[in-house]
Design an enzyme around this catalytic site. Structure first.
Site, short mmCIF file in Angstrom:
data_model
loop_
_atom_site.label_atom_id
_atom_site.label_comp_id
_atom_site.label_asym_id
_atom_site.label_seq_id
_atom_site.Cartn_x
_atom_site.Cartn_y
_atom_site.Cartn_z
N PRO A 276 0.82 -1.21 0.00
CG PRO A 276 0.10 -0.94 2.20
CD PRO A 276 0.85 -1.90 1.31
NE ARG A 278 -4.35 6.14 -4.42
CZ ARG A 278 -3.92 6.98 -5.35
NH1 ARG A 278 -4.10 8.26 -5.20
NH2 ARG A 278 -3.33 6.53 -6.45
CE1 TYR A 318 -2.18 9.63 -13.12
CE2 TYR A 318 -2.35 10.50 -10.89
CZ TYR A 318 -1.64 9.82 -11.86
OH TYR A 318 -0.41 9.33 -11.56
CB CYS A 346 0.41 30.16 -18.77
SG CYS A 346 -0.42 30.85 -20.19
C1 LIG Z 1 2.53 2.69 -7.02
C2 LIG Z 1 2.75 1.28 -6.62
C3 LIG Z 1 2.15 0.77 -5.47
C4 LIG Z 1 1.24 1.57 -4.59
O1 LIG Z 1 0.09 2.01 -5.19
P1 LIG Z 1 -0.99 2.77 -4.28
O2 LIG Z 1 -2.12 3.01 -5.20
O3 LIG Z 1 -0.38 4.03 -3.83
O4 LIG Z 1 -1.32 1.86 -3.15
C5 LIG Z 1 2.45 -0.53 -5.12
N1 LIG Z 1 3.24 -1.31 -5.87
C6 LIG Z 1 3.84 -0.85 -7.00
C7 LIG Z 1 4.73 -1.73 -7.77
C8 LIG Z 1 3.60 0.44 -7.42
O5 LIG Z 1 4.19 0.89 -8.52
#
Ligand SMILES: *Cc1c(COP(=O)(O)O)cnc(C)c1O
Length: 416
Positions: A276, A278, A318, A346
């Protein structure tokens, strides 16, 4: 404090409205805006909830979500490993005290491989390969340590096509070739510790949960085929992507339901791993910005603020939604207006929010932008020669500036 009180306090989401307006106003007055605020105590709470839901899993924090030092230290102290996307993140993770660091090499630049192989002398580093020729490049550098093989599961999850990595051929070795890739790495003398996949970002509702389940099943099947081929792997990492509700109207992720679905779908004879990013940090952060321009137009009221797409890139990148709250002390008495909140860059994509109902903003008002702890400061850039903002870390009653505001002089530092 009783156990129940602690559990209630550690709620599955901290909403933008839960932040103290008075405290945020004080921070803006002291450190100026735009300013990222990250609450380390909330990061710890998020880590604790993850550990509780996945008591036996190897949890690796995806450093790219927020690599500020106090965040990394708190997560390392929680006992998580680090999942890194570059040599820079590997260095930062090692320095912050992570004892278990993985470098997930996506088209790794040679300079990254050089640095990571060098660091592997002193730290416990595992490398995840997403293409077989990375093996050649590692051998050239005399490295034959512990590997994960990244699999492209052909299953994607995500709030936007740009974050669905699981179906994008850029990422990982196609599932149909994964067993052969593991066998080749094994034959060439690498220790294949596990397989890995990351389907995307933003698992939140039951549809996402179904895709997640399919991913876990596919990886479990592959682990079975690898075992049938006579190769023992210890770990199966199912990636990250645990979502947070960016809108107040959205319910938080049911972490226990996700953990249950994962357990039910996981049949590999190996340790489960999760990554995890985010989820650990998003709701631990807000971005503070000041209104500098008020412009009525026939279509909408344009509210100009001092933070734009160079400070928070997600809306432009996004179409991401972030809640916006007025922190004006007297905002309660104002009429509500529909407004477009736009930054100083801008570009027409430099809009933090459209059609937002807000208490009639005035020049000088302070706004807070929610869920800015993940992929906020990390994606900040200097387009338009705009210096990057400062970051202040809170821990209980303490506040400490952990990144100083960049200056215009900083921008010219590498030029002659
Ligand atoms: C970005 C990433 C994550 C984490 O993704 P989240 O959406 O932030 O949980 C986990 N593993 C890999 C390989 C990633 O590139």
């Amino acid at each position: 404090m009783t156990g129940t009180a602690a559990a209630v306090e550690n709620s599955p989401i901290r909403r933008l409205a839960d932040w103290s307006a008075a405290r945020l106003r004080d921070l803006a007055a002291e450190y100026e805006t735009p300013l990222y605020v990250i609450d380390i105590e909330r990061v710890r709470e998020n880590a604790a909830r993850l550990r509780e839901a996945f008591p036996d899993a190897a949890i690796d924090y995806a450093v790219k979500a927020n690599a500020r030092r106090p965040v990394l230290e708190a997560i390392a102290e929680a006992g998580f490993g680090a999942e890194c996307a570059s040599a820079g993140e590997v260095v930062r993770a090692c320095e912050a005290g992570f004892s278990d660091v993985r470098y997930t090499a996506v088209n790794p630049p040679s300079r990254d491989l050089d640095r990571v192989v060098e660091l592997a002398d002193d730290y416990d580093i595992t490398i995840t390969i997403g293409a077989l020729d990375t093996l050649d490049r590692l051998e050239e550098r005399g490295w034959s340590g512990s590997l994960y093989v990244r699999v492209n599961p052909d299953i994607g999850v995500g709030h936007h096509t740009k974050v669905r990595t699981g179906t994008d051929p850029k990422f990982g070795i196609p599932a149909g070739r994964a067993v052969a890739a593991v066998a080749e790495a094994d034959e060439r003398g690498f220790t294949v510790e596990g397989i890995h996949a990351h389907a995307g970002s933003g698992i939140l509702d039951s549809e996402d949960l179904a895709a997640h389940r399919a991913l876990v099943e596919r990886l479990s099947e592959l682990a079975g085929e690898i075992a049938d081929a006579g190769i023992v792997i210890d770990a199966v990492s199912i990636g990250g992507g645990f979502g947070v509700p960016y809108r107040d109207s959205e319910a938080p992720l049911d972490l226990d339901a996700l953990a249950r679905a994962t357990r039910e779908a996981f049949s590999a004879d190996a340790r489960l791993g999760i990554e995890p990013g985010r989820y650990c940090v998003a709701d631990a952060g807000v971005l503070l910005t000041t209104v500098n321009t008020m412009k009525p137009t026939p279509e909408t009221t344009v509210v100009g603020v001092d933070a734009g797409m160079t400070v928070l890139a997600r809306p432009a990148l996004y179409d991401a939604f972030h809640e916006i709250r007025s922190l004006a002390a007297d905002s309660g008495g104002r009429e509500t207006v529909e407004a477009t909140i736009a930054g100083p860059v801008c570009e027409s994509s430099d809009v933090l929010g459209r059609d937002r109902a807000l208490p009639a903003p005035e020049r000088g008002d302070l706004f807070a932008i929610g869920n800015a702890g993940a992929y906020g400061y990390e994606m900040a850039n200097t387009y338009n020669s705009r210096p990057r903002p400062a970051v202040v870390a809170l821990d209980g009653a303490d506040a400490e500036r952990c990144v100083r505001r960049e200056t215009i002089a900083d921008l010219g530092r590498y030029e002659r």
